[in-house]
Scaffold this motif. Structure first.
Motif, mmCIF file in Angstrom:
data_model
loop_
_atom_site.group_PDB
_atom_site.id
_atom_site.type_symbol
_atom_site.label_atom_id
_atom_site.label_comp_id
_atom_site.label_asym_id
_atom_site.label_seq_id
_atom_site.Cartn_x
_atom_site.Cartn_y
_atom_site.Cartn_z
ATOM 1 N N THR A 287 0.832 -1.196 0.000
ATOM 2 C CA THR A 287 0.000 0.000 0.000
ATOM 3 C C THR A 287 0.871 1.252 0.000
ATOM 4 O OG1 THR A 287 -1.765 -1.106 1.247
ATOM 5 C CG2 THR A 287 -1.755 1.299 1.290
ATOM 6 N N ARG A 288 0.449 2.244 -0.756
ATOM 7 C CA ARG A 288 1.023 3.581 -0.666
ATOM 8 C C ARG A 288 -0.127 4.583 -0.752
ATOM 9 N NH1 ARG A 288 3.859 5.065 -6.517
ATOM 10 N NH2 ARG A 288 1.982 4.808 -7.795
ATOM 11 N N GLN B 128 -6.984 13.789 4.723
ATOM 12 C CA GLN B 128 -7.543 13.024 3.613
ATOM 13 C C GLN B 128 -6.415 12.405 2.820
ATOM 14 O OE1 GLN B 128 -10.677 14.963 1.502
ATOM 15 N NE2 GLN B 128 -10.688 13.531 -0.210
ATOM 16 N N TYR B 129 -6.569 11.108 2.541
ATOM 17 C CA TYR B 129 -5.582 10.362 1.779
ATOM 18 C C TYR B 129 -6.242 9.795 0.520
ATOM 19 C CZ TYR B 129 -3.727 9.794 6.602
ATOM 20 O OH TYR B 129 -3.315 9.980 7.900
ATOM 21 N N ILE B 130 -5.455 9.661 -0.544
ATOM 22 C CA ILE B 130 -5.816 8.791 -1.662
ATOM 23 C C ILE B 130 -4.942 7.552 -1.513
ATOM 24 C CG2 ILE B 130 -6.013 8.518 -4.147
ATOM 25 C CD1 ILE B 130 -6.043 11.559 -4.379
ATOM 26 N N VAL B 131 -5.563 6.421 -1.257
ATOM 27 C CA VAL B 131 -4.847 5.198 -0.916
ATOM 28 C C VAL B 131 -4.865 4.250 -2.115
ATOM 29 C CG1 VAL B 131 -4.646 3.309 0.747
ATOM 30 C CG2 VAL B 131 -5.641 5.498 1.466
ATOM 31 N N GLU B 132 -3.693 3.686 -2.413
ATOM 32 C CA GLU B 132 -3.545 2.732 -3.510
ATOM 33 C C GLU B 132 -3.081 1.401 -2.924
ATOM 34 O OE1 GLU B 132 -1.572 3.529 -7.650
ATOM 35 O OE2 GLU B 132 -0.011 2.765 -6.301
ATOM 36 N N THR C 115 -6.536 -1.306 -6.314
ATOM 37 C CA THR C 115 -7.691 -0.640 -5.720
ATOM 38 C C THR C 115 -7.253 0.735 -5.230
ATOM 39 O OG1 THR C 115 -8.847 -2.645 -5.036
ATOM 40 C CG2 THR C 115 -9.310 -0.661 -3.780
ATOM 41 N N ARG C 116 -8.085 1.736 -5.494
ATOM 42 C CA ARG C 116 -7.780 3.099 -5.044
ATOM 43 C C ARG C 116 -9.013 3.670 -4.361
ATOM 44 N NH1 ARG C 116 -5.139 2.489 -10.147
ATOM 45 N NH2 ARG C 116 -2.872 2.574 -9.885
ATOM 46 N N PHE C 117 -8.780 4.304 -3.208
ATOM 47 C CA PHE C 117 -9.907 4.860 -2.460
ATOM 48 C C PHE C 117 -9.460 6.071 -1.663
ATOM 49 C CE2 PHE C 117 -7.907 1.861 0.436
ATOM 50 C CZ PHE C 117 -8.012 2.441 1.696
ATOM 51 N N HIS C 118 -10.429 6.899 -1.303
ATOM 52 C CA HIS C 118 -10.195 8.034 -0.419
ATOM 53 C C HIS C 118 -10.457 7.605 1.014
ATOM 54 C CE1 HIS C 118 -9.833 11.462 -3.309
ATOM 55 N NE2 HIS C 118 -10.302 10.519 -4.107
ATOM 56 N N TRP C 119 -9.633 8.141 1.907
ATOM 57 C CA TRP C 119 -9.803 7.896 3.341
ATOM 58 C C TRP C 119 -9.779 9.254 4.031
ATOM 59 C CZ3 TRP C 119 -5.786 4.669 6.657
ATOM 60 C CH2 TRP C 119 -6.281 4.521 7.961
ATOM 61 N N VAL C 120 -10.936 9.640 4.556
ATOM 62 C CA VAL C 120 -11.071 10.907 5.274
ATOM 63 C C VAL C 120 -11.137 10.590 6.761
ATOM 64 C CG1 VAL C 120 -12.452 12.989 5.596
ATOM 65 C CG2 VAL C 120 -12.318 11.920 3.332
ATOM 66 N N ARG C 121 -10.306 11.255 7.549
ATOM 67 C CA ARG C 121 -10.215 10.997 8.991
ATOM 68 C C ARG C 121 -10.451 12.292 9.766
ATOM 69 N NH1 ARG C 121 -5.212 10.234 10.439
ATOM 70 N NH2 ARG C 121 -5.576 8.823 12.197
#
Length: 276
Positions: free
Chosen positions: A52-53, A70-74, A136-142
């Motif tokens: 993951t990056r 906020q991250y864009i996770v791959e 897979t790519r997704f946004h992660w908002v914390r």
């Protein structure tokens, strides 16, 4: 109706022949992170995540946007984490833009596909994996959850935007609409992550000036966006970061819909003292 599309970065590096001129800007009121800066050399890694990056596109900064990251996770095939969130007070929203993401919470696995949304309350014991053979790519908002005595924690939510009817703004004939995953009247929630859609020619017809911090990731299309005193061209893959009270407006010029994933903080008193 045309099926929604979602821009997802793939990394790489620009060629040595590329001009240095770009659209990235950071001001006292807003920032614009254009899609061209999501290169391999600006990625980050996290403890207990494998294969993951991620690109960090928002983080709390004193005097600027202070409430969220906020991250864009791959995630590569088979990658993910059995201990993704290390902060017990952090709540999270996941939004999938490419591939599939298997999220396991309380012994039940939910597979999110593009358009898939998950809300994970603070203290949740969740796991996440890419169960496919492709990226897979997704946004992660914390956001650190702001507890209120007498209000219970929100429940987990798993949904897909394709199954939710957008709510049109009044007197816009549906040309400006918001897809909401959370009931705005549910005061247990102290942040909203929604999808805003403006059809070609639609506008935000006044300079919105309000207390919520904003993160806007453009999922689809292009537009001219008013940020403080500037009109800025933005397109799919760009991210805008607005501090509280930054005036904003928009003109969606087409030819396709202009859509963005929107974060804002809501439903809590303003802090009157800084943490010591």
């Amino acid at each position: 109706m045309k099926e929604a599309s979602y821009y997802a970065p793939t990394g790489g590096l620009p060629p040595q022949t590329q001009l240095l001129t770009g659209r990235a800007v950071f001001t006292e009121a807003y920032a614009v992170i254009p899609k061209g800066v999501y290169s391999d050399i600006v990625t980050s890694f996290l403890p207990f995540w494998d294969q993951t990056r991620l690109w960090v596109i928002a983080r709390p900064l004193s005097g600027f946007a202070e409430t969220f990251s906020q991250y864009i996770v791959e995630v590569a095939p088979g990658g993910g984490s059995d201990k993704p969130e290390l902060d017990p007070e952090a709540q999270g929203v996941l939004f999938v833009v490419e591939g599939e993401l298997a999220v396991t919470l309380d012994g039940q696995t939910h597979v999110l596909v593009p358009g898939g949304y998950a809300y994970l309350p603070p203290g949740s014991q969740w796991r996440v994996r890419n169960p496919t053979g492709t990226m897979t790519r997704f946004h992660w908002v914390r956001k650190a959850y702001e507890r209120v005595e007498g209000l219970p924690l929100p429940d987990p939510i798993f949904a897909n935007e394709r199954e939710i009817a957008p709510s049109p703004m009044p007197e816009t004939d549906g040309k400006w609409a918001t897809t909401r995953f959370v009931d705005p009247a549910d005061l247990r929630h102290d942040m909203h992550v929604t999808i805003v859609t403006l059809q070609p020619g639609a506008v935000i017809p006044f300079a919105e000036t309000h207390v919520m911090e904003h993160g806007l990731y453009v999922l689809e299309g292009k537009a001219v966006y008013r940020l403080n005193q500037d009109w800025v061209e933005v397109e799919a893959g760009d991210f805008m970061w607005l501090r509280a009270f930054c005036p904003q407006a928009c003109y969606a010029g087409g030819p396709s819909n202009f859509r963005y994933l929107l974060y804002k903080d809501v439903n809590r008193h303003m802090k009157l003292r800084r943490a010591i």
